[in-house]
Each structure stands twice: as structure tokens, then as C-alpha cells.
Design an enzyme around this catalytic site. Structure first.
Site, PDB file in Angstrom:
ATOM      1  N   VAL A  80       1.039  -1.376   0.250  1.00  0.00           N
ATOM      2  CA  VAL A  80      -0.039   0.076  -0.127  1.00  0.00           C
ATOM      3  C   VAL A  80       0.598   1.019   0.211  1.00  0.00           C
ATOM      4  CG1 VAL A  80      -2.036   0.970   1.183  1.00  0.00           C
ATOM      5  CG2 VAL A  80      -2.057  -1.394   1.403  1.00  0.00           C
ATOM      6  N   CYS A  81       0.078   2.622  -0.895  1.00  0.00           N
ATOM      7  CA  CYS A  81       1.244   3.437  -1.014  1.00  0.00           C
ATOM      8  C   CYS A  81       0.154   4.542  -1.173  1.00  0.00           C
ATOM      9  CB  CYS A  81       2.124   3.376  -1.852  1.00  0.00           C
ATOM     10  SG  CYS A  81       1.267   3.657  -3.529  1.00  0.00           S
ATOM     11  N   ALA A  82       0.451   5.404  -0.971  1.00  0.00           N
ATOM     12  CA  ALA A  82      -0.508   6.754  -1.324  1.00  0.00           C
ATOM     13  C   ALA A  82      -1.338   7.078  -2.511  1.00  0.00           C
ATOM     14  CB  ALA A  82       0.275   8.297  -1.145  1.00  0.00           C
ATOM     15  N   GLY A  84      -0.466   4.374  -4.871  1.00  0.00           N
ATOM     16  CA  GLY A  84       0.048   3.094  -6.761  1.00  0.00           C
ATOM     17  C   GLY A  84       0.721   2.861  -7.202  1.00  0.00           C
ATOM     18  N   MET A 108      -4.116   3.953  -0.915  1.00  0.00           N
ATOM     19  CA  MET A 108      -4.845   5.208   0.311  1.00  0.00           C
ATOM     20  C   MET A 108      -5.999   6.235  -0.643  1.00  0.00           C
ATOM     21  SD  MET A 108      -4.354   3.075   2.716  1.00  0.00           S
ATOM     22  CE  MET A 108      -4.676   4.346   4.303  1.00  0.00           C
TER      23      MET A 108
END
Length: 384
Positions: A80-82, A84, A108
């Protein structure tokens, strides 16, 4: 970076699919590669979720031994990152290292777009549905009766969701109501009024804070009633969280806004931090003299649900008032103890809450992208 050229083969999962797995109590392992500040502010969680945080910039040279020791080799790892992008590259590195990995599409920001719809099991003659935004815990409601509908506490980001639901019920949207001036999301009341012609409704005591919209809106006060089809929406002033906090009641369902949740009570400091203790006393009076005087079988439908809130059998974040008097400790406290509990050790205020309040008062103009960005973060509207 060694993952270049390999990312095309990396599998992804949509935010909706991930949420469905978590809701189904599947074991989920997450590797969150955002910055420490972003991770600490908010991240995906749940009873069956195991999450490890490791910043992306520390993975540029590969997977370090300290991270290897934390990763499972017997189940998939969802990165998971901010947005994708970084997560896809890290997932590629994990694949090269022999792990089974996927990445969360749109990160996210995609998680913040997940929006659920659940029809409540009530004794009401109306159809009442709850919307839930898992990323922040925000809850909104649709009330439909005899071809008419109202939305309570709508979020601007999901205006189209409400419009689609109203069409699916073959109804006409007549009211969009807020329970108070929200501090954690941009209200959808004006957007719905602008796009559908629906009547925007703000509590009179909330409008007194200085609401200045560039459009007409109606106000309601304690004791007023609005009609939707064959049911009434009764207006109940219940200040404390804010001076304008107002509950709405449709037969045996009480929409408590941010005054009472299914696992806690409101925080009193978002309108005027300096007057938090006075607001806590007002909240105590509202709860004991107004809310708790309702029948025990009344269904409490709040404007937020936390990660610790237990859904009902129909999947909704609701509870009967009788159950809450037994499970929410604050409701059995005397006034002095209640004020001390509610006004002490308050959690961090919602991110960007001052700007969000200004937008909801009409003092700040935001485009859709800016409004959505401001809302990214957790639910911090409950006390303690």
C-alpha cells in the site's frame, strides 16, 4: 531500481475488493510504504489485518534483512502507498525476492473512495439505508418513503452515489440535511441542492455560527418536522459536540450525528477548544435529558463509526439505545465524571479541520479535488 520492466506482471487488488476481504474476516497482510507521518496519521486496519510499515525510500536498494524478518512467506502481501505507484514497484521487488505480492490500486486515495450501502432493519414504514466510508468512518443516510427521499449528512465526494440510489428507488430527492457543521468532511448538502434542486437544510443553531452560502437554504429548529412521503423527520436539538448539533428522528430511528456513537460519545472541542469543558457539560445535558429519554428500542444511527464499532447482523453501524446504555461507559457516569472523561485526553483533531469547517460554513471555496484531499485521514470525532 531492479523492478523496472517487471511491474506489468504484478497483480493488483482494488480498494473495494480489499475491503470486502477485510469485511469477510479474511486474514490480510499489508506492507504500507508511505512516510512514517502519513502512516501514523491513518492506515488500513481491522481485526484480521496485520500491517507492517516500511518507508518506500528505504527500499530503493532492495528488501533489507530487517524487513525480510517481518514478512510472511506463506500468504500474499498487499503493498500500500499513497496513490498506487510506489506500491507496484515494491510489489515487483517482493516478487523478485520470492514473495507472493500484490499492490493496492490507487493506494490510500483509492481506499478513501470506498463507499458502502446497507439497508437498515427497522420497524419504520420508510426504507432507511446507511452509507459508510471505511477510510474515515463517516456515515450518511438515505430515507425513502412513497416516492420521496432525503439524505442526512451527505458527503460531497459521493454526491453521485446518492443520486443513483434515489433513481434506483424510483424516488425524488426532496431534502439534503446536515446534523451540524462537520469538521472532518466537506458536506454534500450544497452540491446536491445545486445539482438536483433539492432543498438544503441546516439546523438553525448551526447556521448561527455564520453560515453564508451562495444559494438559498432552509433552517430547522427543535420541534420542527419535515415530511418525506408518508413519514416525518422530527428535529431534536442536542448540542454538545457543537452548539448547533441536531438529531433527526424517523419513527424508531434516531440519527444522532456526532452526539452519540455506538461505542463512545462526542468530543466537545472542535467548535471552540477553549470552551471544551462547558461544551462537555452541555453534551451531558443533551444526552441525559433528551437522547436517553427516548425508548430503549430506539435505533441509534450515528454520523461516524470507528474501527472498534461492531456491525449489526445487517452490516450496519447502529445499536439500540438500550444496548448503548449498557455498553458505553460514559452514559452511566455522573455529570462530574462525564465532563472529566470527555474533556480529558482528547485525540488529535481531524486533519485540516479548520479549513473543512470554513468550507462547510461557506467561507472557503474548494474544487472537488481540493475538497477530497482535505478529507484524507481517520475519524477523530469521538471523545477518548
Amino acid at each position: 531500481m531492479t523492478a523496472t520492466g517487471v511491474t506489468d506482471a504484478i497483480e493488483s487488488i482494488t480498494p473495494t475488493e480489499l475491503h470486502s476481504r477485510i469485511d469477510s474476516d479474511e486474514d490480510v497482510f499489508l506492507l504500507d510504504v508511505r512516510s512514517a507521518a502519513d502512516f501514523d496519521a491513518w492506515h488500513i486496519d481491522g481485526p484480521t489485518v496485520e500491517v507492517v510499515h516500511y518507508p518506500y525510500f528505504q527500499l530503493l536498494e532492495g528488501i533489507p534483512d530487517t524487513l525480510h524478518a517481518k514478512l510472511p512467506d506463506d500468504r500474499p502481501i498487499t503493498v500500500v502507498c499513497a496513490k498506487g505507484d510506489s506500491s507496484e514497484l515494491v510489489a515487483a521487488l517482493l516478487e523478485e525476492a520470492g514473495y507472493d505480492s500484490i499492490h493496492l490500486e490507487h493506494g490510500m486515495r483509492g481506499w478513501a473512495r470506498v463507499y458502502e450501502f446497507t439497508t437498515l432493519d427497522t420497524d419504520s414504514d420508510a426504507t432507511i439505508a446507511q452509507y459508510r466510508r471505511p477510510s474515515s468512518g463517516c456515515l450518511a443516510y438515505l430515507v425513502v418513503s412513497d416516492g420521496e427521499a432525503a439524505v442526512i449528512d451527505p458527503l460531497r465526494a459521493f454526491t453521485d452515489e446518492y443520486r443513483r440510489a434515489v433513481r434506483a428507488f424510483d424516488a425524488e430527492l426532496t431534502y439534503a440535511l446536515d446534523t451540524h457543521i462537520h469538521a472532518d468532511h466537506v458536506s454534500g448538502v450544497r452540491e446536491l441542492a445545486d445539482r438536483t434542486g433539492v432543498t438544503a437544510v441546516v439546523p438553525e443553531a448551526a447556521a448561527a455560527r455564520g453560515v453564508d452560502y451562495d444559494m438559498a437554504f432552509d433552517t430547522v429548529a427543535n420541534g420542527d418536522t419535515l415530511s418525506v412521503g408518508t413519514v416525518d423527520i422530527d428535529v431534536i436539538h442536542a448540542p454538545g459536540h457543537t452548539a448547533g448539533m441536531t438529531a433527526y428522528e424517523v419513527e424508531n430511528v434516531l440519527f444522532t450525528g456526532d452526539g452519540l456513537f455506538t461505542d463512545s460519545v462526542a468530543r466537545p472541542d472542535l467548535e471552540d477548544p477553549a470552551a471544551a469543558r462547558n461544551a462537555a457539560q452541555t453534551l451531558y445535558e443533551s444526552l441525559t435529558q433528551t437522547v436517553l429519554t427516548q425508548p430503549a428500542e430506539t435505533i441509534v444511527a450515528p454520523a461516524h463509526g470507528s474501527d472498534s464499532a461492531t456491525p449489526t447482523d445487517d452490516g450496519a453501524i447502529t445499536a439500540t439505545l438500550g444496548d448503548l446504555t449498557e455498553t458505553v461507559a460514559a452514559l452511566s457516569m455522573d455529570e462530574t465524571e462525564f465532563i472529566e472523561f470527555v474533556a480529558a485526553d482528547l485525540p488529535p483533531r481531524p486533519a485540516n479541520y479548520e479549513t473543512i469547517i470554513a468550507a462547510n460554513l461557506g467561507a472557503e471555496t474548494l474544487d472537488d479535488a481540493a475538497a477530497f484531499e482535505l478529507e484524507l485521514g481517520p475519524n477523530n470525532c469521538a471523545a477518548n
